[in-house]
Design a protein around this motif. Sequence first.
Motif, PDB file in Angstrom:
ATOM      1  N   VAL A  17     -57.524  64.376  68.540  1.00 59.65           N
ATOM      2  CA  VAL A  17     -57.210  65.300  69.631  1.00 59.65           C
ATOM      3  C   VAL A  17     -55.888  66.007  69.665  1.00 59.65           C
ATOM      4  O   VAL A  17     -55.766  67.353  70.084  1.00 59.65           O
ATOM      5  N   MET A  18     -54.785  65.311  69.240  1.00 58.00           N
ATOM      6  CA  MET A  18     -53.348  65.891  69.125  1.00 58.00           C
ATOM      7  C   MET A  18     -53.116  66.538  67.891  1.00 58.00           C
ATOM      8  O   MET A  18     -51.808  66.401  67.568  1.00 58.00           O
ATOM      9  N   SER A  19     -53.936  67.028  67.092  1.00 54.36           N
ATOM     10  CA  SER A  19     -53.900  67.708  65.892  1.00 54.36           C
ATOM     11  C   SER A  19     -53.193  66.803  64.901  1.00 54.36           C
ATOM     12  O   SER A  19     -52.159  67.302  64.025  1.00 54.36           O
ATOM     13  N   GLY A  20     -53.617  65.571  64.743  1.00 55.60           N
ATOM     14  CA  GLY A  20     -52.946  64.563  63.798  1.00 55.60           C
ATOM     15  C   GLY A  20     -51.633  64.032  64.026  1.00 55.60           C
ATOM     16  O   GLY A  20     -51.003  63.178  63.267  1.00 55.60           O
ATOM     17  N   ARG A  21     -51.185  64.192  65.426  1.00 57.72           N
ATOM     18  CA  ARG A  21     -49.863  63.416  65.579  1.00 57.72           C
ATOM     19  C   ARG A  21     -50.188  61.848  65.430  1.00 57.72           C
ATOM     20  O   ARG A  21     -51.398  61.338  65.739  1.00 57.72           O
ATOM     21  N   LYS A  22     -49.142  61.158  65.028  1.00 57.23           N
ATOM     22  CA  LYS A  22     -48.887  59.707  64.826  1.00 57.23           C
ATOM     23  C   LYS A  22     -49.299  58.945  66.178  1.00 57.23           C
ATOM     24  O   LYS A  22     -48.503  59.238  67.036  1.00 57.23           O
ATOM     25  N   VAL A  23     -50.193  58.215  66.239  1.00 62.70           N
ATOM     26  CA  VAL A  23     -50.305  57.474  67.667  1.00 62.70           C
ATOM     27  C   VAL A  23     -50.195  55.764  67.516  1.00 62.70           C
ATOM     28  O   VAL A  23     -51.016  55.407  66.540  1.00 62.70           O
ATOM     29  N   ASP A  24     -49.463  55.183  68.188  1.00 67.13           N
ATOM     30  CA  ASP A  24     -49.387  53.818  68.132  1.00 67.13           C
ATOM     31  C   ASP A  24     -50.055  53.205  69.505  1.00 67.13           C
ATOM     32  O   ASP A  24     -49.639  53.683  70.401  1.00 67.13           O
ATOM     33  N   VAL A  25     -50.730  52.321  69.472  1.00 67.69           N
ATOM     34  CA  VAL A  25     -51.465  51.661  70.492  1.00 67.69           C
ATOM     35  C   VAL A  25     -51.136  50.283  70.560  1.00 67.69           C
ATOM     36  O   VAL A  25     -51.284  49.281  69.474  1.00 67.69           O
ATOM     37  N   LEU A  26     -50.646  49.746  71.817  1.00 70.74           N
ATOM     38  CA  LEU A  26     -50.335  48.351  72.060  1.00 70.74           C
ATOM     39  C   LEU A  26     -51.260  47.938  72.931  1.00 70.74           C
ATOM     40  O   LEU A  26     -51.731  48.788  73.855  1.00 70.74           O
ATOM     41  N   LEU A  27     -51.944  46.763  72.676  1.00 72.66           N
ATOM     42  CA  LEU A  27     -52.934  46.152  73.726  1.00 72.66           C
ATOM     43  C   LEU A  27     -52.323  44.953  74.556  1.00 72.66           C
ATOM     44  O   LEU A  27     -51.527  44.404  74.196  1.00 72.66           O
ATOM     45  N   ASN A  28     -52.519  45.117  75.967  1.00 72.39           N
ATOM     46  CA  ASN A  28     -52.121  43.849  76.758  1.00 72.39           C
ATOM     47  C   ASN A  28     -53.286  43.465  77.504  1.00 72.39           C
ATOM     48  O   ASN A  28     -53.981  44.376  78.344  1.00 72.39           O
ATOM     49  N   ALA A  29     -53.879  42.223  77.203  1.00 70.82           N
ATOM     50  CA  ALA A  29     -54.790  41.544  77.734  1.00 70.82           C
ATOM     51  C   ALA A  29     -54.752  40.142  77.839  1.00 70.82           C
ATOM     52  O   ALA A  29     -53.871  39.622  77.424  1.00 70.82           O
ATOM     53  N   PRO A  30     -55.461  39.514  78.799  1.00 68.45           N
ATOM     54  CA  PRO A  30     -55.355  38.142  79.167  1.00 68.45           C
ATOM     55  C   PRO A  30     -55.095  37.155  78.256  1.00 68.45           C
ATOM     56  O   PRO A  30     -54.534  36.242  77.816  1.00 68.45           O
ATOM     57  N   ASN A  31     -55.945  37.243  76.925  1.00 69.41           N
ATOM     58  CA  ASN A  31     -56.334  36.407  75.914  1.00 69.41           C
ATOM     59  C   ASN A  31     -55.406  36.917  74.679  1.00 69.41           C
ATOM     60  O   ASN A  31     -55.424  36.203  73.439  1.00 69.41           O
ATOM     61  N   LEU A  32     -54.475  37.920  74.850  1.00 71.55           N
ATOM     62  CA  LEU A  32     -53.541  38.529  73.599  1.00 71.55           C
ATOM     63  C   LEU A  32     -52.306  37.840  74.036  1.00 71.55           C
ATOM     64  O   LEU A  32     -51.560  37.809  75.279  1.00 71.55           O
ATOM     65  N   MET A  33     -51.285  37.593  73.018  1.00 77.33           N
ATOM     66  CA  MET A  33     -49.838  37.246  73.126  1.00 77.33           C
ATOM     67  C   MET A  33     -49.106  38.230  74.044  1.00 77.33           C
ATOM     68  O   MET A  33     -49.328  39.350  73.608  1.00 77.33           O
ATOM     69  N   HIS A  34     -48.386  37.900  74.967  1.00 77.21           N
ATOM     70  CA  HIS A  34     -47.576  38.673  75.608  1.00 77.21           C
ATOM     71  C   HIS A  34     -46.098  38.858  74.917  1.00 77.21           C
ATOM     72  O   HIS A  34     -45.390  37.790  74.714  1.00 77.21           O
ATOM     73  N   LEU A  35     -45.569  39.895  74.758  1.00 74.24           N
ATOM     74  CA  LEU A  35     -44.357  40.098  73.967  1.00 74.24           C
ATOM     75  C   LEU A  35     -43.562  41.081  74.697  1.00 74.24           C
ATOM     76  O   LEU A  35     -43.945  41.668  75.816  1.00 74.24           O
ATOM     77  N   PRO A  36     -42.257  41.016  74.623  1.00 76.76           N
ATOM     78  CA  PRO A  36     -41.103  41.838  75.478  1.00 76.76           C
ATOM     79  C   PRO A  36     -41.697  43.343  75.398  1.00 76.76           C
ATOM     80  O   PRO A  36     -41.491  44.152  76.319  1.00 76.76           O
ATOM     81  N   ILE A  37     -42.145  43.868  74.431  1.00 72.68           N
ATOM     82  CA  ILE A  37     -42.525  45.135  74.294  1.00 72.68           C
ATOM     83  C   ILE A  37     -43.641  45.651  75.518  1.00 72.68           C
ATOM     84  O   ILE A  37     -43.457  46.874  75.923  1.00 72.68           O
ATOM     85  N   HIS A  38     -44.507  44.571  75.988  1.00 77.13           N
ATOM     86  CA  HIS A  38     -45.159  44.813  76.900  1.00 77.13           C
ATOM     87  C   HIS A  38     -44.542  45.185  78.385  1.00 77.13           C
ATOM     88  O   HIS A  38     -45.001  46.100  79.091  1.00 77.13           O
ATOM     89  N   ASP A  39     -43.372  44.438  78.597  1.00 77.61           N
ATOM     90  CA  ASP A  39     -42.838  44.574  79.497  1.00 77.61           C
ATOM     91  C   ASP A  39     -42.052  45.840  79.657  1.00 77.61           C
ATOM     92  O   ASP A  39     -41.961  46.444  80.624  1.00 77.61           O
TER      93      ASP A  39
END
Length: 89
Positions: free
Chosen positions: A58-80
């Motif tokens: 959708v964004m003409s090839g721009r690099k996209v990073d996705v972080l997931l935040n869910a109850p069963n996944l490890m919570h990291l400082p980046i989430h905060d």
Amino acid sequence: MRQLALQIAGNQARVWVFGSRLNESALGGDLDLMLELPEPVDNPVLIATKMPAQVSRVMSGRKVDVLLNAPNLMHLPIHDIAIKEGIML
């Protein structure tokens, strides 16, 4: 982006934009997104690969990073950081 997240991760997903793209004076190239999910995720790898691929198209090839935040996944400082400094779409 929000509509794509809802299609991929479900209607309860919340989408946060964070990182260098929020700073207008910075020349950050990639888009950092966090998907916040209220329920445990069965296949986080599928979401973490499908979401950036579709947003990038959708964004003409721009690099996209996705972080997931869910109850069963490890919570990291980046989430905060994403919640504290990001903008929810």
